[in-house]
Design a protein around this motif. Sequence first.
Motif, PDB file in Angstrom:
ATOM      1  N   TYR A 312      -2.492  -4.715   7.702  1.00 37.69           N
ATOM      2  CA  TYR A 312      -2.906  -5.127   6.371  1.00 37.69           C
ATOM      3  C   TYR A 312      -1.695  -5.190   5.460  1.00 37.69           C
ATOM      4  O   TYR A 312      -0.912  -4.249   5.384  1.00 37.69           O
ATOM      5  CB  TYR A 312      -3.921  -4.133   5.809  1.00 37.69           C
ATOM      6  CG  TYR A 312      -4.316  -4.445   4.390  1.00 37.69           C
ATOM      7  CD1 TYR A 312      -5.125  -5.549   4.114  1.00 37.69           C
ATOM      8  CD2 TYR A 312      -3.860  -3.677   3.331  1.00 37.69           C
ATOM      9  CE1 TYR A 312      -5.467  -5.862   2.817  1.00 37.69           C
ATOM     10  CE2 TYR A 312      -4.207  -3.987   2.031  1.00 37.69           C
ATOM     11  CZ  TYR A 312      -5.011  -5.082   1.777  1.00 37.69           C
ATOM     12  OH  TYR A 312      -5.347  -5.407   0.496  1.00 37.69           O
ATOM     13  N   LEU A 313      -1.533  -6.316   4.777  1.00 37.62           N
ATOM     14  CA  LEU A 313      -0.477  -6.455   3.783  1.00 37.62           C
ATOM     15  C   LEU A 313      -1.154  -6.554   2.422  1.00 37.62           C
ATOM     16  O   LEU A 313      -2.007  -7.412   2.221  1.00 37.62           O
ATOM     17  CB  LEU A 313       0.357  -7.718   4.043  1.00 37.62           C
ATOM     18  CG  LEU A 313       1.487  -7.569   5.067  1.00 37.62           C
ATOM     19  CD1 LEU A 313       0.959  -7.269   6.440  1.00 37.62           C
ATOM     20  CD2 LEU A 313       2.352  -8.797   5.095  1.00 37.62           C
ATOM     21  N   SER A 314      -0.784  -5.663   1.511  1.00 43.08           N
ATOM     22  CA  SER A 314      -1.486  -5.612   0.232  1.00 43.08           C
ATOM     23  C   SER A 314      -0.987  -6.718  -0.693  1.00 43.08           C
ATOM     24  O   SER A 314      -0.081  -7.469  -0.361  1.00 43.08           O
ATOM     25  CB  SER A 314      -1.250  -4.265  -0.424  1.00 43.08           C
ATOM     26  OG  SER A 314       0.015  -4.286  -1.043  1.00 43.08           O
ATOM     27  N   SER A 315      -1.574  -6.769  -1.887  1.00 44.10           N
ATOM     28  CA  SER A 315      -1.193  -7.804  -2.855  1.00 44.10           C
ATOM     29  C   SER A 315       0.246  -7.659  -3.312  1.00 44.10           C
ATOM     30  O   SER A 315       0.861  -8.618  -3.749  1.00 44.10           O
ATOM     31  CB  SER A 315      -2.098  -7.738  -4.075  1.00 44.10           C
ATOM     32  OG  SER A 315      -3.426  -7.672  -3.668  1.00 44.10           O
ATOM     33  N   ALA A 317       2.698  -6.466  -1.347  1.00 44.84           N
ATOM     34  CA  ALA A 317       3.603  -6.391  -0.201  1.00 44.84           C
ATOM     35  C   ALA A 317       4.459  -7.644  -0.076  1.00 44.84           C
ATOM     36  O   ALA A 317       4.036  -8.746  -0.403  1.00 44.84           O
ATOM     37  CB  ALA A 317       2.801  -6.206   1.083  1.00 44.84           C
ATOM     38  N   VAL A 318       5.697  -7.440   0.395  1.00 45.90           N
ATOM     39  CA  VAL A 318       6.561  -8.563   0.745  1.00 45.90           C
ATOM     40  C   VAL A 318       7.099  -8.263   2.139  1.00 45.90           C
ATOM     41  O   VAL A 318       7.688  -7.204   2.358  1.00 45.90           O
ATOM     42  CB  VAL A 318       7.740  -8.699  -0.236  1.00 45.90           C
ATOM     43  CG1 VAL A 318       8.614  -9.879   0.163  1.00 45.90           C
ATOM     44  CG2 VAL A 318       7.254  -8.858  -1.658  1.00 45.90           C
ATOM     45  N   VAL A 319       6.889  -9.158   3.064  1.00 43.96           N
ATOM     46  CA  VAL A 319       7.431  -8.954   4.403  1.00 43.96           C
ATOM     47  C   VAL A 319       8.134 -10.234   4.824  1.00 43.96           C
ATOM     48  O   VAL A 319       7.519 -11.307   4.854  1.00 43.96           O
ATOM     49  CB  VAL A 319       6.324  -8.606   5.420  1.00 43.96           C
ATOM     50  CG1 VAL A 319       6.923  -8.382   6.796  1.00 43.96           C
ATOM     51  CG2 VAL A 319       5.567  -7.377   4.987  1.00 43.96           C
ATOM     52  N   TYR A 331       2.354  -1.672   1.745  1.00 40.54           N
ATOM     53  CA  TYR A 331       2.167  -1.855   0.308  1.00 40.54           C
ATOM     54  C   TYR A 331       3.508  -2.137  -0.369  1.00 40.54           C
ATOM     55  O   TYR A 331       3.577  -2.447  -1.527  1.00 40.54           O
ATOM     56  CB  TYR A 331       1.508  -0.625  -0.309  1.00 40.54           C
ATOM     57  CG  TYR A 331       0.072  -0.444   0.148  1.00 40.54           C
ATOM     58  CD1 TYR A 331      -0.976  -1.001  -0.570  1.00 40.54           C
ATOM     59  CD2 TYR A 331      -0.222   0.241   1.315  1.00 40.54           C
ATOM     60  CE1 TYR A 331      -2.287  -0.872  -0.147  1.00 40.54           C
ATOM     61  CE2 TYR A 331      -1.530   0.371   1.754  1.00 40.54           C
ATOM     62  CZ  TYR A 331      -2.555  -0.181   1.015  1.00 40.54           C
ATOM     63  OH  TYR A 331      -3.858  -0.055   1.454  1.00 40.54           O
TER      64      TYR A 331
END
Lengths: 452, 372
Positions: A312-315, A317-319, A331
Amino acid sequence: MLPKIIYTAKILCYTFNTKDPILTRGEDMIKKEMIAMLLAGGQGSRLGVLTSGVAKPAVAFGGKYRIIDFPLSNCINSGIDTVGVLTQYQPLLLNKHIGIGIPWDLDRNNGGVTVLPPYEKSDDSQWYTGTANAIYQNLRYMESYNPDYVLILSGDHIYKMDYEVMLEFHKENHADITLATMPVPLEEASRFGVVIADQDKKVLEFEEKPEHPGSNLASMGIYIFSWNILKEALLSMKSQHNCDFGKHIIPYCHNKNDRIFAFEYDGYWKDVGTLGSYWEANMELIDLIPEFNLYEEYWKIYTKSDIIEPQYLSSEAVVERSIVGEGTDIYGEVYNSVIGPGVYIGKNTIIRDSIIMRDTYIGDNVSINKAIIADNCKIGDDAVLGDGDEKPSRLNEKVYEFGLVTLGEDSVIPKGVKIGKNTAISGNTDMSDYDNNVLESGGYIIKAGEKL
Amino acid sequence: MKALGIILAGGNSNRMKELSKRRAVPAMPIAGSFRCIDFALSNMTNSHIQRVAVIAQYNAGSITRYLSSSKWWDFGRKQGGLYTFTPTITSDNNWWYRGTADAMYQNIEFLTRCHEPYVIISDGDCIYKLDYNKILDYHVSKKADITVVCKQMPQGEDLSRFGVIRMDDNDRIYEYEEKPMLPNSNIISAGIYVLRRRQLIEMLEKCSEEGRSDFVTDILVRYKNAKQMYGYMLNSYWSNIATIDSYYKTNMDFLQANVRKEFFKDYPKIYSKIDDLPPAKYNTGSDVRNSLITSGCIINSKVENSVLFKKVFVGKNCVIKNSIILNDVYIGDNTHIENCIVESKGTLKANTLYSGENGITVVQERNTRYNI
């Protein structure tokens, strides 16, 4: 009455004539063309705190894998369904990981994977003292499968290789021994066993770690032996101290003019023996089209998958430029990193150029730069890892270099501390272990395991 | 465990439209890495039920393919096991399964040959996590003949596709209406039942004699006052996949932290077939917000409020918003997807726009795929 007597006599004949096919096992015996012996007992001391509690083959690699997954997957993909895994150093995690071999389809009625630890004998009990000695101590295991060929592998390399092609090469050349080799830069060749071969790939000379290598063809530590040759060599060399394939068995066979051939491999192969090469090999997976491509369909790498949920990547998050394992919650921000499964990365945390292994928890506002963090660590909020200038490690200059921060498994970093470069931490640390909340570059805190 | 399990996975739902063309609802992918039936199967194994029958009919191939090995749910045992029953012609029967009761009756030998005293019946298309031992304890303590697991639905929800129940103060069910037009309660049956095995066999035999075939309308509704029927209120997450909207909503529910915690983090776990896919890869240009990403994905652009299933490739400069992308989809560069469900194994051409207006659109694209 007469026929019955004859009949009885016939049975007696059968019973006492040991050459009769009913009484010798002959063709009914288990028969495996080639079995593999996987050496997984090494410590890998140059991986420092990463291997203080686990054997090197069990160290995580590439997000969700462990190093031993690569040779094991190669075996099953090459059609080898009988693998003996020789363990010695810190085998708990390795044993748990291998289990009965389900992930690699090596749970077989006949063959499959067998873990082979050193064992007590009625006389002369000893640990595995060298690679060949370890194989020698398991002669009975190999004999029980009645193989034609035995493949010797080591459990600490990252590569994809079809051993069946190598076996074809072995058969075509009527070889006694085939060594897998690959070209390396000449200046690095002295770290390996070096092979000089003629045009037909017949080995003319073999030198283990020579000072002045006469060729750039390095032995990869992968051997196919014809069974009778291996058995004879192991038995003749059984009293050799620390008996090793590169140092003793190959030179012994070479001296008695066995047919030794060099099989040339030209794919990706990486010895992840040092923290630097381990870090580099992980980082190479991030490239747009990596040289070592895990996304190919036809040569899958299998591993034990007990975490299967999506990540899960939150609002917030930057990946970018990263690979991330299953069930991880992000997060914060992650750049150029390899993140394992089941990891939690808190808010406003920034991670760069790092390897985070499974089930690690990273709090909020943490900054991590060029770190290797082993399984199941906890990093408190506001901590900074990889801070300041590079200084040589006071623990072991040759192990902790490249500016890396290395954390052993189950380590705990308290809130708000600053940790410099070339540092090593292992165990549950608290504020009192740090000078003014700082661990200078080159420093170390080892509270669990051995100092390596 | 004192019970055996039956998972009803036979029905078709027309309201799933295109999505049920190629598979039965229990074989629908859910929440990235799971399938609907994983939840019932995992609940069974986590409740230590060792003998489980899955009854399949509509598109049974999709279910038998998925259940090709039972080891993922730990049913590959000497004791018990996982059995899949599909309609079969025998010397005394050549019917399809005409209903859930008929389906069980046609496999009555499975029930008569077992020794477990209780049976737990669950629908294969519900998403929930439940320890059946709790219901069994409840069933025994109430001295019930049948226990029905119930769920209270929010006011105003359309209940016309559920069985609606009314209970007295003692939780005894006195009214049970199947798919009423005007429901007079907001408590519904969650499709999970417990009863004694002997009782079930008797009811099924009687049902068959009378030429009836549905477990709910011909058994539960008719016996509601004749037998001691109790309701067990389920307070945790429960969702039934029967329509495109419910499918979309259930997947989106997994973007909520509490739903993820319940199913992904809390013990015991939900199991699924393992696909051995590499970790998800985020290249330069990826910008993923509030989304679930499953292993095997490669992402090069913007993804927002979406669920990406296994092995999805997202090209450059794409925008994916409020969408569900099923397994093994290739999305070409500069594609815009909004409010869509993209069917699995699809290949979406570059430079295209897919947008669901007034609801969710199902996208099925079968273009030739060149790369990867």
